[in-house]
Design a protein around this motif. Structure first.
Motif, PDB file in Angstrom:
ATOM      1  N   SER A 416       0.875  -1.177   0.000  1.00  0.00           N
ATOM      2  CA  SER A 416       0.000   0.000   0.000  1.00  0.00           C
ATOM      3  C   SER A 416       0.908   1.222   0.000  1.00  0.00           C
ATOM      4  O   SER A 416       2.138   1.092  -0.003  1.00  0.00           O
ATOM      5  N   GLN A 417       0.285   2.390   0.066  1.00  0.00           N
ATOM      6  CA  GLN A 417       1.114   3.609   0.099  1.00  0.00           C
ATOM      7  C   GLN A 417       1.900   3.702   1.393  1.00  0.00           C
ATOM      8  O   GLN A 417       2.923   4.373   1.466  1.00  0.00           O
ATOM      9  N   LYS A 418       1.403   3.025   2.428  1.00  0.00           N
ATOM     10  CA  LYS A 418       2.087   3.096   3.724  1.00  0.00           C
ATOM     11  C   LYS A 418       3.318   2.198   3.773  1.00  0.00           C
ATOM     12  O   LYS A 418       4.251   2.455   4.524  1.00  0.00           O
ATOM     13  N   GLY A 419       3.275   1.129   3.004  1.00  0.00           N
ATOM     14  CA  GLY A 419       4.418   0.222   3.042  1.00  0.00           C
ATOM     15  C   GLY A 419       4.084  -1.153   2.515  1.00  0.00           C
ATOM     16  O   GLY A 419       3.052  -1.356   1.867  1.00  0.00           O
ATOM     17  N   ILE A 420       4.964  -2.097   2.852  1.00  0.00           N
ATOM     18  CA  ILE A 420       4.847  -3.459   2.334  1.00  0.00           C
ATOM     19  C   ILE A 420       4.808  -4.411   3.519  1.00  0.00           C
ATOM     20  O   ILE A 420       5.498  -4.178   4.513  1.00  0.00           O
ATOM     21  N   VAL A 421       4.032  -5.471   3.380  1.00  0.00           N
ATOM     22  CA  VAL A 421       4.099  -6.540   4.374  1.00  0.00           C
ATOM     23  C   VAL A 421       4.431  -7.834   3.641  1.00  0.00           C
ATOM     24  O   VAL A 421       3.733  -8.222   2.705  1.00  0.00           O
ATOM     25  N   LEU A 422       5.526  -8.446   4.060  1.00  0.00           N
ATOM     26  CA  LEU A 422       5.953  -9.701   3.431  1.00  0.00           C
ATOM     27  C   LEU A 422       5.616 -10.855   4.351  1.00  0.00           C
ATOM     28  O   LEU A 422       5.795 -10.774   5.572  1.00  0.00           O
ATOM     29  N   SER A 423       5.166 -11.942   3.745  1.00  0.00           N
ATOM     30  CA  SER A 423       4.941 -13.164   4.483  1.00  0.00           C
ATOM     31  C   SER A 423       6.275 -13.924   4.450  1.00  0.00           C
ATOM     32  O   SER A 423       6.699 -14.388   3.403  1.00  0.00           O
ATOM     33  N   VAL A 424       6.918 -14.000   5.609  1.00  0.00           N
ATOM     34  CA  VAL A 424       8.305 -14.473   5.646  1.00  0.00           C
ATOM     35  C   VAL A 424       8.361 -15.991   5.789  1.00  0.00           C
ATOM     36  O   VAL A 424       7.787 -16.540   6.736  1.00  0.00           O
ATOM     37  N   PRO A 425       9.027 -16.664   4.880  1.00  0.00           N
ATOM     38  CA  PRO A 425       9.159 -18.117   5.041  1.00  0.00           C
ATOM     39  C   PRO A 425       9.998 -18.428   6.278  1.00  0.00           C
ATOM     40  O   PRO A 425      10.924 -17.683   6.589  1.00  0.00           O
ATOM     41  N   PRO A 426       9.684 -19.499   6.985  1.00  0.00           N
ATOM     42  CA  PRO A 426      10.492 -19.827   8.166  1.00  0.00           C
ATOM     43  C   PRO A 426      11.930 -20.151   7.758  1.00  0.00           C
ATOM     44  O   PRO A 426      12.154 -20.696   6.672  1.00  0.00           O
ATOM     45  N   ALA A 427      12.862 -19.819   8.634  1.00  0.00           N
ATOM     46  CA  ALA A 427      14.273 -20.056   8.309  1.00  0.00           C
ATOM     47  C   ALA A 427      14.599 -21.531   8.454  1.00  0.00           C
ATOM     48  O   ALA A 427      14.193 -22.175   9.415  1.00  0.00           O
ATOM     49  N   GLY A 428      15.310 -22.072   7.472  1.00  0.00           N
ATOM     50  CA  GLY A 428      15.793 -23.438   7.578  1.00  0.00           C
ATOM     51  C   GLY A 428      16.951 -23.492   8.555  1.00  0.00           C
ATOM     52  O   GLY A 428      17.444 -22.452   9.011  1.00  0.00           O
ATOM     53  N   LYS A 429      17.379 -24.698   8.855  1.00  0.00           N
ATOM     54  CA  LYS A 429      18.506 -24.872   9.773  1.00  0.00           C
ATOM     55  C   LYS A 429      19.763 -24.227   9.141  1.00  0.00           C
ATOM     56  O   LYS A 429      20.040 -24.437   7.964  1.00  0.00           O
ATOM     57  N   GLU A 430      20.470 -23.451   9.910  1.00  0.00           N
ATOM     58  CA  GLU A 430      21.677 -22.760   9.453  1.00  0.00           C
ATOM     59  C   GLU A 430      21.437 -21.826   8.268  1.00  0.00           C
ATOM     60  O   GLU A 430      22.362 -21.488   7.539  1.00  0.00           O
ATOM     61  N   GLU A 431      20.153 -21.451   8.070  1.00  0.00           N
ATOM     62  CA  GLU A 431      19.875 -20.511   6.990  1.00  0.00           C
ATOM     63  C   GLU A 431      19.974 -19.104   7.554  1.00  0.00           C
ATOM     64  O   GLU A 431      19.044 -18.616   8.191  1.00  0.00           O
ATOM     65  N   ILE A 432      21.119 -18.486   7.305  1.00  0.00           N
ATOM     66  CA  ILE A 432      21.404 -17.196   7.937  1.00  0.00           C
ATOM     67  C   ILE A 432      20.632 -16.066   7.269  1.00  0.00           C
ATOM     68  O   ILE A 432      20.220 -15.114   7.907  1.00  0.00           O
ATOM     69  N   ASP A 433      20.417 -16.212   5.960  1.00  0.00           N
ATOM     70  CA  ASP A 433      19.841 -15.112   5.185  1.00  0.00           C
ATOM     71  C   ASP A 433      18.710 -15.645   4.317  1.00  0.00           C
ATOM     72  O   ASP A 433      18.952 -16.429   3.399  1.00  0.00           O
ATOM     73  N   ARG A 434      17.485 -15.257   4.636  1.00  0.00           N
ATOM     74  CA  ARG A 434      16.377 -15.592   3.738  1.00  0.00           C
ATOM     75  C   ARG A 434      16.258 -14.451   2.739  1.00  0.00           C
ATOM     76  O   ARG A 434      16.001 -13.316   3.139  1.00  0.00           O
ATOM     77  N   VAL A 435      16.496 -14.749   1.477  1.00  0.00           N
ATOM     78  CA  VAL A 435      16.495 -13.690   0.470  1.00  0.00           C
ATOM     79  C   VAL A 435      15.199 -13.744  -0.317  1.00  0.00           C
ATOM     80  O   VAL A 435      14.854 -14.782  -0.898  1.00  0.00           O
TER      81      VAL A 435
END
Ligand code: H79
Length: 442
Positions: A416-435
């Protein structure tokens, strides 16, 4: 009339000053980088990840590159070291191959550190690897040739500070009585010794990436003849980048602003400037354990995930990341470093699109993570966020779609004009960076 006369006097005085000092002070502000240099800056920014190498006769003692100073050794004592520096296992090919396996695109190596010992074939003084060690060869030449073969840019670290040459006088803050005379010719040190060696480095090793200067902080108020030295470098190789680690606001003639053990604008190290150039490429250097030069007792290794986070945060801050290894005196890079670097390289082979060739932003870096962008893509790097939704500031363009870089899976979002909301996938084991890749409407 009076004004005209005063003006005339002013012009004459300035004119005389120009004649006396060889150019107006503000001429220094008129450094115009050549097109080759500007292109090299872009390529430097695209490269993002480099290997820093601290290697010298100090490596023999396995106690870091400051051992001469830390143990307050005498000249005659330290001068024994080169006699048993004989890196029989040095293999330029292996070093360059390791850098490539780590996903690094350039190498910055100590051509000499503060001990003043030239790790290259220098005719300016015999305090060098060819004349003082049983090895008697020039490893920088071998490394330069190999870098050219394997398409890696090579930069030379050059210490302006010198604990060995008597002409480094008056001495600076990091000085002790090591037996040098209490007199010396500073101008000769700069014009003959330092500029002489820089001329060698910029002449005998093919096209080089640039010169990374260290140690100027030792005499912050001295006249370092910087403009003369910088002009010499740019005249010999216009594309060579000048990267000073003086921890100050960039000066005319410099091409990159570098930060030691900190991201741009941070100052946890205590000696970095908070000023961040919005003109120059940026770089942040750090160590893989806690030492620069080989330190046999330092097993405080960063994990591959910690290294990846440092790299990602650097990229999100529009900065390169220069990661150090201190090879052993036999010429090998210890396995603890090599395995970690290869792991980082594997990560980059999957996630490299979100790093190489990108620029930082458009969103401000934060604790949750950072953003990078290239073309119509924005990469959202989620580093520390455990909740299922992540709200971000507004972006000017419409998001066409969002997907995970690792899997290509769609990511739900609202904009929206106010911003963005992302549905974040859960981090896998040792997954430091979800891109998450946001494809933007142009
Ligand atoms: O090459 C590596 C280090 O040897 C070099 N830069 C990296 C890349 C470096 N040496 N020292 N420093 C960086 C930091 C300087 C610390 C200082 Fe001091 C604090 C200089 C002046 C105050 C303590 C007091 C050490 C010397 C005097």
């Amino acid at each position: 009339m009076l004004h005209t006369r005063l003006y005339a006097v002013f012009v004459v005085v300035i004119g005389l000053a120009v004649i006396a000092f060889g150019g107006p002070a503000w001429a220094q502000g008129e450094y115009h980088p050549t097109p080759e240099n500007l292109k090299a800056r872009q390529e430097f920014q695209d490269a993002k990840f480099g290997m820093f190498i601290h290697w010298g006769v100090y490596s023999v003692l396995g106690d870091g590159e400051w051992v001469f100073h830390n143990r307050k050794l005498k000249l005659a004592e330290y001068e024994r070291l080169p006699k048993f520096f004989n890196p029989q296992k040095f293999d330029a090919k292996a070093w360059v191959a390791l850098a490539k396996a780590a996903g690094m695109k350039y190498i910055t190596i100590t051509s000499r550190h503060h001990d003043g010992f030239a790790m290259f074939d220098s005719k300016v003084s015999d305090w060098n690897i060819v004349q003082r060690t049983p090895y008697a060869k020039d490893p920088l030449k071998m490394l330069a040739d190999e870098c050219h073969r394997q398409g890696i840019k090579l930069f030379f670290y050059y210490s302006q500070l010198d604990w060995h040459n008597p002409d480094y006088y008056p001495r600076g803050v990091a000085a002790w009585d090591n037996g040098r005379p209490d007199h010396g010719n500073w101008d000769s040190y700069l014009d003959n010794y330092m500029d002489g060696q820089l001329r060698e480095l910029l002449t005998n090793y093919g096209p080089i990436g640039g010169i990374w200067f260290g140690g100027m902080w030792d005499k912050p108020n001295a006249d370092w003849h910087l403009q003369k030295t910088y002009s010499l470098i740019h005249q010999l190789q216009p594309a060579a980048l000048i990267i000073p680690n003086h921890h100050q606001t960039p000066k005319p003639g410099e091409d990159v602003q570098t930060f030691e053990r900190d991201l741009p604008g941070q100052n946890t190290a205590g000696f970095n400037t908070k000023y961040v150039s919005d003109q120059l490429p940026l770089e942040s250097s750090n160590t893989l354990n806690d030492s620069w030069g080989f330190n046999i007792g330092d097993s405080h290794y960063k994990s591959p995930e910690e290294v990846e986070e440092l790299l990602v945060r650097a990229a999100g801050n529009n900065s390169n990341f220069l990661l150090n290894v201190g090879p052993m005196p036999n010429g090998e890079i210890q396995e603890e470093f090599a395995t970690r670097l290869r792991t980082v390289g594997k990560w980059l082979s999957k996630f490299g699109d979100s790093i190489y060739g990108t620029r930082g932003g458009p969103l401000r870096a934060a604790d949750w993570g950072v953003t990078t962008h290239q073309g119509n893509k924005i990469y959202v790097h989620i580093l520390r966020w455990n909740a299922p939704l992540l709200a971000l500031d507004a972006l000017p363009n419409k998001i066409v779609d969002a997907q995970q870089l690792a899997t290509g899976a769609r990511v739900e979002f609202t904009q929206s004009q106010k911003g963005i909301v992302l549905s974040v996938p859960p981090a896998g084991k040792e997954e430091i960076d979800r891109v998450i890749v946001l494809r933007m409407a142009q």
